[in-house]
Design an enzyme around this catalytic site. Sequence first.
Site, short mmCIF file in Angstrom:
data_model
loop_
_atom_site.label_atom_id
_atom_site.label_comp_id
_atom_site.label_asym_id
_atom_site.label_seq_id
_atom_site.Cartn_x
_atom_site.Cartn_y
_atom_site.Cartn_z
N SER A 274 -1.92 43.23 28.48
CA SER A 274 -2.95 43.39 29.52
C SER A 274 -2.83 44.81 30.07
O SER A 274 -1.81 45.47 29.88
CB SER A 274 -2.74 42.38 30.64
OG SER A 274 -1.55 42.71 31.37
N HIS B 266 -9.02 31.66 25.30
CA HIS B 266 -8.10 32.24 26.30
C HIS B 266 -7.55 31.13 27.16
O HIS B 266 -8.12 30.05 27.24
CB HIS B 266 -8.86 33.25 27.18
CG HIS B 266 -9.10 34.56 26.52
ND1 HIS B 266 -8.52 35.72 26.94
CD2 HIS B 266 -9.84 34.88 25.43
CE1 HIS B 266 -8.90 36.72 26.15
NE2 HIS B 266 -9.71 36.22 25.24
N ASP C 268 -5.53 43.27 25.83
CA ASP C 268 -6.11 42.02 26.35
C ASP C 268 -6.96 42.33 27.58
O ASP C 268 -6.51 43.02 28.49
CB ASP C 268 -4.94 41.08 26.71
CG ASP C 268 -5.39 39.66 26.96
OD1 ASP C 268 -6.48 39.28 26.48
OD2 ASP C 268 -4.64 38.92 27.63
N ASN D 210 0.22 33.13 27.50
CA ASN D 210 0.96 34.08 28.32
C ASN D 210 1.77 33.36 29.39
O ASN D 210 3.00 33.42 29.42
CB ASN D 210 -0.01 35.10 28.95
CG ASN D 210 0.70 36.20 29.72
OD1 ASN D 210 1.91 36.35 29.64
ND2 ASN D 210 -0.04 36.97 30.48
#
Length: 287
Positions: free
Chosen positions: A49, A207, A84, A231
């Site tokens: 990210s 996601h 991401d 994640n």
Amino acid sequence: MLVSAKEMLEKAKAGHYAVGQFNINNLEWTKSILLTAEELKSPVILGVSEGAGKYMTGYKTVVGMVNGMMEELGITVPVALHLDHGSYEGCLKCVEAGFSSIMFDGSHYPIEENIEKTKELVKIANEHGMSLEAEVGSIGGEEDGVIGMGECADPNECKSIADLGVTMLAAGIGNIHGKYPANWPGLSFETLAAVKEKVGNMPLVLHGGTGIPEDMIKKAISLGVAKINVNTECQLAFAAATRKYIEEGKDLEGKGFDPRKLLAPGSEAIKETVREKINLFGSAGKA
């Protein structure tokens, strides 16, 4: 050597399995994910990210660490390094730094602007042999401070973005990032089927893979999902194992304070989570 995610996702789509994107936050995360993917002979996508990229001091640091680690550990499975939920500027920085894949999250722009910016990035990604993920309909939960409820994407908007030549598409189907609330209604398979019908063979991305029940994951894969992002689950596993180590007073025994010892249980917990997910997604042995 890092590869684009294009080939691994096309194979996954054709073979009815999904490749996991596991987000990395530091050296321990990266090492645990790479070793587990190698052990299970699975292709893997390392997600970064913008916040994690900043935390690791910048995208060039991330590229250097991942490339060096793959060489030193003798990693033979296909590995994509992927931005991401990238901004337009973030995407350009990752192209320059040497990432092999990027995601442009233009879901908060009006669809016309999302299309315009995506078009430009398709051209840039193609010139650099990179894969590009686009998003339609925002994914709920919190992403680096941006909070949204899980929206369902408009299948026609999905088609207009898919037709631009992106590699993969993340469509909101009621999924959210982070922990799912008790009253979460579940994934909208109706939306997923409608999106699939419009975009044809395009690999779809799910996601917020943490906390979605296994049967829903399997059904999503059967409907064309070829990439699933994980994640939060790795973070929770790492935190729980580290907490246990300290609560048991192990950091006070001998050289238990050594970071290599202190962080070892958490690293093992990440491996266990990644192992579980790779087996659930069906990508083991597919490298």
